[in-house]
Scaffold this active site. Sequence first.
Site, PDB file in Angstrom:
ATOM      1  N   TYR A 152       0.843  -1.204   0.000  1.00 48.17           N
ATOM      2  CA  TYR A 152       0.000   0.000   0.000  1.00 48.17           C
ATOM      3  C   TYR A 152       0.875   1.250   0.000  1.00 48.17           C
ATOM      4  CZ  TYR A 152      -3.861   3.056   1.562  1.00 48.17           C
ATOM      5  OH  TYR A 152      -4.813   4.052   1.675  1.00 48.17           O
TER       6      TYR A 152
HETATM    7  N1  LIG Z   1      -9.729   5.460   5.029  1.00 44.63           N
HETATM    8  C1  LIG Z   1      -8.563   6.054   5.161  1.00 44.63           C
HETATM    9  O1  LIG Z   1      -8.114   6.352   6.281  1.00 44.63           O
HETATM   10  C2  LIG Z   1      -7.766   6.405   3.938  1.00 44.63           C
HETATM   11  C3  LIG Z   1      -6.613   7.147   4.127  1.00 44.63           C
HETATM   12  C4  LIG Z   1      -5.854   7.494   3.018  1.00 44.63           C
HETATM   13  C5  LIG Z   1      -6.253   7.108   1.771  1.00 44.63           C
HETATM   14  N2  LIG Z   1      -7.388   6.376   1.615  1.00 44.63           N
HETATM   15  C6  LIG Z   1      -7.756   6.018   0.253  1.00 44.63           C
HETATM   16  O2  LIG Z   1      -9.036   6.499  -0.022  1.00 44.63           O
HETATM   17  C7  LIG Z   1      -9.601   5.733  -1.088  1.00 44.63           C
HETATM   18  C8  LIG Z   1     -11.006   5.327  -0.700  1.00 44.63           C
HETATM   19  O3  LIG Z   1     -10.916   4.450   0.413  1.00 44.63           O
HETATM   20  P1  LIG Z   1     -11.983   4.415   1.582  1.00 44.63           P
HETATM   21  O4  LIG Z   1     -11.285   4.755   2.825  1.00 44.63           O
HETATM   22  O5  LIG Z   1     -13.206   5.161   1.192  1.00 44.63           O
HETATM   23  O6  LIG Z   1     -12.213   2.842   1.631  1.00 44.63           O
HETATM   24  P2  LIG Z   1     -13.455   1.891   1.361  1.00 44.63           P
HETATM   25  O7  LIG Z   1     -14.618   2.345   2.140  1.00 44.63           O
HETATM   26  O8  LIG Z   1     -12.883   0.544   1.577  1.00 44.63           O
HETATM   27  O9  LIG Z   1     -13.811   2.110  -0.188  1.00 44.63           O
HETATM   28  C9  LIG Z   1     -12.979   1.647  -1.202  1.00 44.63           C
HETATM   29  C10 LIG Z   1     -13.670   1.812  -2.531  1.00 44.63           C
HETATM   30  O10 LIG Z   1     -12.782   1.342  -3.559  1.00 44.63           O
HETATM   31  C11 LIG Z   1     -13.437   0.352  -4.316  1.00 44.63           C
HETATM   32  N3  LIG Z   1     -12.527  -0.716  -4.706  1.00 44.63           N
HETATM   33  C12 LIG Z   1     -11.706  -1.432  -3.902  1.00 44.63           C
HETATM   34  N4  LIG Z   1     -11.074  -2.383  -4.611  1.00 44.63           N
HETATM   35  C13 LIG Z   1     -11.519  -2.274  -5.882  1.00 44.63           C
HETATM   36  C14 LIG Z   1     -11.271  -2.958  -7.081  1.00 44.63           C
HETATM   37  N5  LIG Z   1     -10.439  -4.021  -7.125  1.00 44.63           N
HETATM   38  N6  LIG Z   1     -11.891  -2.566  -8.214  1.00 44.63           N
HETATM   39  C15 LIG Z   1     -12.768  -1.532  -8.197  1.00 44.63           C
HETATM   40  N7  LIG Z   1     -13.054  -0.823  -7.089  1.00 44.63           N
HETATM   41  C16 LIG Z   1     -12.442  -1.206  -5.948  1.00 44.63           C
HETATM   42  C17 LIG Z   1     -14.514  -0.231  -3.435  1.00 44.63           C
HETATM   43  O11 LIG Z   1     -15.495  -0.777  -4.289  1.00 44.63           O
HETATM   44  P3  LIG Z   1     -16.814  -1.606  -3.754  1.00 44.63           P
HETATM   45  O12 LIG Z   1     -17.485  -0.723  -2.763  1.00 44.63           O
HETATM   46  O13 LIG Z   1     -17.612  -1.791  -4.990  1.00 44.63           O
HETATM   47  O14 LIG Z   1     -16.293  -2.853  -3.141  1.00 44.63           O
HETATM   48  C18 LIG Z   1     -14.941   0.975  -2.632  1.00 44.63           C
HETATM   49  O15 LIG Z   1     -15.965   1.680  -3.287  1.00 44.63           O
HETATM   50  C19 LIG Z   1      -8.658   4.566  -1.311  1.00 44.63           C
HETATM   51  O16 LIG Z   1      -7.811   4.843  -2.415  1.00 44.63           O
HETATM   52  C20 LIG Z   1      -7.852   4.533  -0.029  1.00 44.63           C
HETATM   53  O17 LIG Z   1      -6.597   3.958  -0.216  1.00 44.63           O
HETATM   54  C21 LIG Z   1      -8.161   6.020   2.665  1.00 44.63           C
END
Ligand SMILES: NC(=O)c1ccc[n+]([C@@H]2O[C@H](COP(=O)([O-])OP(=O)(O)OC[C@H]3O[C@@H](n4cnc5c(N)ncnc54)[C@H](OP(=O)(O)O)[C@@H]3O)[C@@H](O)[C@H]2O)c1
Length: 258
Positions: free
Chosen positions: A163
């Site tokens: 990651y």
């Molecule tokens: N949460 C944090 O603290 C944090 C911090 C820094 C960065 N981020 C980044 O923010 C972004 C959104 O994450 P989030 O926190 O909102 O997490 P999340 O709730 O787990 O959402 C992730 C999203 O990405 C989609 N996804 C995951 N794997 C996929 C794949 N193989 N193909 C297509 N879509 C896929 C999921 O699709 P489905 O819903 O259809 O499964 C979901 O809609 C990510 O890039 C994550 O790395 C998050």
Amino acid sequence: MSTTQRSAFDLSGRLAVVTGARRGIGLAMAEALAAAGADIVAVSANLEESGSLVEQRVTALGRSYRTLRVDFADRAAVAALAARLGNLDRPVDILVNNAGTIARAPAAEHSDSDWDHVLAVNLGSQFTLTREVGRGMLERGYGKIMFTASLLSFQGGVNVPGYTAAKSGLAGLTRALANEWAGRGVNVNAIVPGYVATDNTQALRDDPDRYQAILDRIPAGRWATPEDFGGIAVFLASSAADYVHGALIPVDGGWLGR
Ligand SMILES: NC(=O)c1ccc[n+]([C@@H]2O[C@H](COP(=O)([O-])OP(=O)(O)OC[C@H]3O[C@@H](n4cnc5c(N)ncnc54)[C@H](OP(=O)(O)O)[C@@H]3O)[C@@H](O)[C@H]2O)c1
């Protein structure tokens, strides 16, 4: 300002593609973009054909909505997605590269398959999609592209080497694309979330010691919610950000400044 003057943040008439829009940060960004006037194409791995939360929220705001289900681990499917986006009845103005996944295991036990999967979803596919959608933007001389980077674009993290590598790669990709495209009407930037209460961080939040240690280090005194990312997404998608290129903008409650 006259009432007929368009706000710099107005996205009316723009079409935004938001990946990972089914839940978490992407869902909140799609809703905020729609509230600012954009029509939405939502993309994610498990997006429902109809009735999804994102569809309900976007259509409640009176915007048009389309859905495309794609697994970003499948490079051929991403190429097919790009082709479908290129064949829509209107061009893509805004690309929000937000879909992402995480695999947690100590580096010594981090498998090649976890590494390959995380790098494919979080970096490789995002390059493929951005190259394809970006080409059309360059031809039209207009486009707004953003990536969802991470604190681990700057820091090493613990138990998430794939990651961290992917998110650090996104930081370089943001700058590389901006260098080439800034003079051609296409903005490429990245949002740097701090710790956000989503499924991505469930394991951290389930560990009371980890949760508290992280909380104690956040100057704002709270974890982020997905809704904290609506404003920055609208800003980067709008003409208010026309001169913002290659920037990685923290929305982290002050974490990186500490
Ligand atoms: N949460 C944090 O603290 C944090 C911090 C820094 C960065 N981020 C980044 O923010 C972004 C959104 O994450 P989030 O926190 O909102 O997490 P999340 O709730 O787990 O959402 C992730 C999203 O990405 C989609 N996804 C995951 N794997 C996929 C794949 N193989 N193909 C297509 N879509 C896929 C999921 O699709 P489905 O819903 O259809 O499964 C979901 O809609 C990510 O890039 C994550 O790395 C998050």
